[in-house]
Design an enzyme around this catalytic site. Structure first.
Site, PDB file in Angstrom:
ATOM      1  N   SER A  30      25.385 -54.601  21.212  1.00 52.30           N
ATOM      2  CA  SER A  30      25.272 -53.340  21.953  1.00 52.30           C
ATOM      3  C   SER A  30      24.431 -53.468  23.214  1.00 52.30           C
ATOM      4  O   SER A  30      24.531 -52.625  24.109  1.00 52.30           O
ATOM      5  CB  SER A  30      24.679 -52.256  21.049  1.00 52.30           C
ATOM      6  OG  SER A  30      23.433 -52.667  20.497  1.00 52.30           O
TER       7      SER A  30
ATOM      8  N   HIS B 177      18.406 -47.773  22.936  1.00 48.27           N
ATOM      9  CA  HIS B 177      19.258 -48.534  23.848  1.00 48.27           C
ATOM     10  C   HIS B 177      18.964 -48.089  25.280  1.00 48.27           C
ATOM     11  O   HIS B 177      18.462 -46.991  25.504  1.00 48.27           O
ATOM     12  CB  HIS B 177      20.735 -48.323  23.522  1.00 48.27           C
ATOM     13  CG  HIS B 177      21.194 -49.042  22.293  1.00 48.27           C
ATOM     14  ND1 HIS B 177      21.101 -48.491  21.036  1.00 48.27           N
ATOM     15  CD2 HIS B 177      21.716 -50.286  22.117  1.00 48.27           C
ATOM     16  CE1 HIS B 177      21.558 -49.348  20.145  1.00 48.27           C
ATOM     17  NE2 HIS B 177      21.932 -50.452  20.765  1.00 48.27           N
TER      18      HIS B 177
END
Length: 328
Positions: free
Chosen positions: A39, A302
């Site tokens: 990711s 993230h």
């Protein structure tokens, strides 16, 4: 050297790197980038996703770099990938949905939505989508298998690799240290990650050698993870910030050493140290964080779209300095 002087030095390097990237563009240097990994390569956190399974974003760092050169990037990375998924297939989805409606069959819109969830039309995906009739109506069955990521290389000139966080147990560390804030669990999670690191680096080395067998001419860029924490974080008496900083420093050193070693034996391997530089001051608790700390749970911890743009900028700095200078 104090922090301000260090920042000025990095700024001069960044400007020089962007100028060199511009020279690459002006000289007609061919750049066809591919992103592989997890990711932190796919663009999770940037929005503008092309799919909901891998969370590949049109604003991922590889896309930012590709746009500079006026080309399209191939993003074969995927949310949740482990190191072995670089060289092995991965079952990413296996779902069963009732698609009956009052008239006895699923609506076209609902079926279209399920097809998208099933990865139909998704690069590198092998979906198996069927509809079966039952006594009560209709059921959609879907399984999605991703090809080994290195199969996406084709004639790529530059491959950016970010992998290992899931192997390391990043989710366990984040859960124990940042969410539960349990000292014993946090200490155990970090110690377990430290014990796994050498094995993860060796697994990545094996995958990178396999990558070179597919595309011997590709330049392979090993990308470290951004430094997610700023300041002093403790859980009980445990120095979380210090321990994680040491772990990431050891990991970065391992990647850089691997790039040097593989460059000597196979040629064309580089370490993207510019990513660490550009992220200084932008982790959690930093003056200007580029990390999601709330909102969509899938994006938590993230990079934000600003963080992805900055990482893409770091790629350009790296490409300009490494390719023209011929230094890994």
């Amino acid at each position: 050297m104090n922090r301000r002087q260090s920042s000025r030095g990095r700024c001069r390097v960044s400007i020089a790197g962007i100028l060199l990237a511009g020279f690459l563009l002006a000289s007609g240097e061919e750049i066809r980038p591919v992103a592989i990994g997890d990711s932190y390569a796919s663009g999770n956190g940037a929005g503008s996703y092309s799919d909901t399974l891998c969370m590949r974003s049109n604003d991922a760092a590889s896309e930012v770099a590709a746009e500079f050169f006026g080309v399209d990037a191939i993003n074969a990375s995927c949310n949740g990938a482990w190191t072995h998924h670089l060289t092995e297939p991965r079952m990413i989805s296996d779902m069963r949905r009732d698609i009956s409606d009052p008239e006895g069959f699923g609506s076209a819109a609902r079926i279209a939505s399920l097809l998208a969830q099933c990865g139909v039309g998704m690069d590198g995906a092998q979906p198996d989508f069927t509809i079966e009739q039952t006594e009560s109506g209709f059921t959609a069955l879907c399984s999605v298998t991703l090809d080994p990521q290195i199969q996406a290389l084709g004639d790529a000139t530059d491959v950016f690799v970010t992998i290992g966080g899931n192997d390391l147990g990043f989710v366990s560390v984040a859960s124990a240290c940042l969410i539960q804030e349990d000292e014993a669990l946090c200490r155990t999670a970090v110690e377990d990650a430290e014990e796994r690191l050498d094995g993860i680096l060796e697994s990545e080395r094996v995958a990178l050698v396999a990558l070179k067998e597919i595309n011997p001419d590709a330049r392979v860029h090993l990308v470290p993870y951004p430094r997610l924490l700023e300041g002093d974080l403790t859980v009980g008496s445990y120095d979380v910030s210090g321990e994680i900083e040491d772990l990431q420093g050891r990991w970065e050193t391992g990647l850089e050493t691997m790039a040097d070693d593989l460059n000597e034996t196979h040629g064309g391997f580089y370490y993207v140290g510019a990513v660490t530089d550009v992220w200084e001051g932008h982790g959690l608790a930093g003056e200007e964080p580029w990390i999601h700390s709330d909102g969509n749970i899938a994006e938590i911890l993230h990079p934000t779209v600003e963080g992805w743009a900055a990482t893409g900028h770091a790629y350009l700095v790296h490409l300009g300095t490494s390719i023209l200078n011929g230094h890994p």
